[in-house]
Motif scaffolding. Structure first.
Motif, mmCIF file in Angstrom:
data_model
loop_
_atom_site.group_PDB
_atom_site.id
_atom_site.type_symbol
_atom_site.label_atom_id
_atom_site.label_comp_id
_atom_site.label_asym_id
_atom_site.label_seq_id
_atom_site.Cartn_x
_atom_site.Cartn_y
_atom_site.Cartn_z
ATOM 1 N N ASP A 136 -4.996 32.836 80.175
ATOM 2 C CA ASP A 136 -4.637 33.576 78.936
ATOM 3 C C ASP A 136 -3.029 34.253 78.962
ATOM 4 O O ASP A 136 -2.940 35.466 78.872
ATOM 5 N N CYS A 137 -2.099 33.381 79.241
ATOM 6 C CA CYS A 137 -0.618 33.946 79.267
ATOM 7 C C CYS A 137 -0.133 33.644 77.759
ATOM 8 O O CYS A 137 -0.617 32.837 76.896
ATOM 9 N N LEU A 138 0.760 34.615 77.532
ATOM 10 C CA LEU A 138 1.676 34.519 76.243
ATOM 11 C C LEU A 138 2.980 33.784 76.715
ATOM 12 O O LEU A 138 3.711 34.470 77.913
ATOM 13 N N LEU A 139 3.546 32.864 76.297
ATOM 14 C CA LEU A 139 4.852 32.231 76.457
ATOM 15 C C LEU A 139 5.777 32.491 75.645
ATOM 16 O O LEU A 139 5.675 32.395 74.280
ATOM 17 N N VAL A 140 6.954 33.213 76.035
ATOM 18 C CA VAL A 140 8.000 33.813 74.975
ATOM 19 C C VAL A 140 9.375 33.031 75.594
ATOM 20 O O VAL A 140 9.531 33.101 76.743
ATOM 21 N N ARG A 141 10.049 32.290 74.728
ATOM 22 C CA ARG A 141 11.339 31.818 74.855
ATOM 23 C C ARG A 141 12.301 32.511 74.197
ATOM 24 O O ARG A 141 12.259 32.686 73.112
ATOM 25 N N ILE A 142 13.411 32.742 74.854
ATOM 26 C CA ILE A 142 14.731 33.740 74.297
ATOM 27 C C ILE A 142 15.675 32.825 74.247
ATOM 28 O O ILE A 142 15.912 32.360 75.511
#
Length: 145
Positions: A136-142
């Motif tokens: 249950d991870c949230l992946l955010v790419r910037i």
């Protein structure tokens, strides 16, 4: 555990000229208990960022070269009241900054996985593969350009 979600209402901005303090706008949808993340990049190498009290560094500063030296940093804090004001970030060298400010609901500020820091100077970006270490991870790419 339910996976965290990215809130609507993110904010982004950049400096139009050199400045020693940059005002980062608070996301419009932060609620008590949410996490407020700020990612910032600045022109000079070895730039230092001083964030307001309550923010903790979540990502090691990364210096990269894309024709110019650039420094970046990512911080987060848990929102206690949902009525936080804008953040004033002081930088060590008067310069232009770019930033993004966003909220995450239902998560914690622990990074369970990290991609590879990458740099480039072409019109194409390739994000690295990421292997998570918990469910249950949230992946955010910037991406700063």
């Amino acid at each position: 555990m339910t996976a965290p979600t990215l809130n609507a209402g993110y904010q982004a901005g950049n400096s139009s000229s050199n400045e020693g303090t940059t005002t980062v706008t608070v996301p419009t949808t932060l609620a008590a208990g949410d996490l407020w993340f700020i990612a910032m990049a600045s022109d000079p190498t070895s730039q230092t960022f001083t964030f307001p009290a309550g923010f903790s560094k979540e990502w090691s500063d990364f210096t990269f070269i894309t024709g110019t030296l650039v420094e970046s940093g990512v911080v987060a804090k848990k929102v206690s009241s949902g009525s936080d004001g804008n953040a004033s970030v002081t930088v060590g060298t008067s310069e232009r900054q770019a930033w993004v400010s966003f909220g995450v609901h239902g998560g914690n500020a622990t990074l369970h996985a990290r991609g590879t820091d990458q740099e480039g100077n072409s019109g194409t970006i390739t994000f690295p593969a990421v292997t998570t270490t918990v469910d249950d991870c949230l992946l955010v790419r910037i991406l700063f350009t």
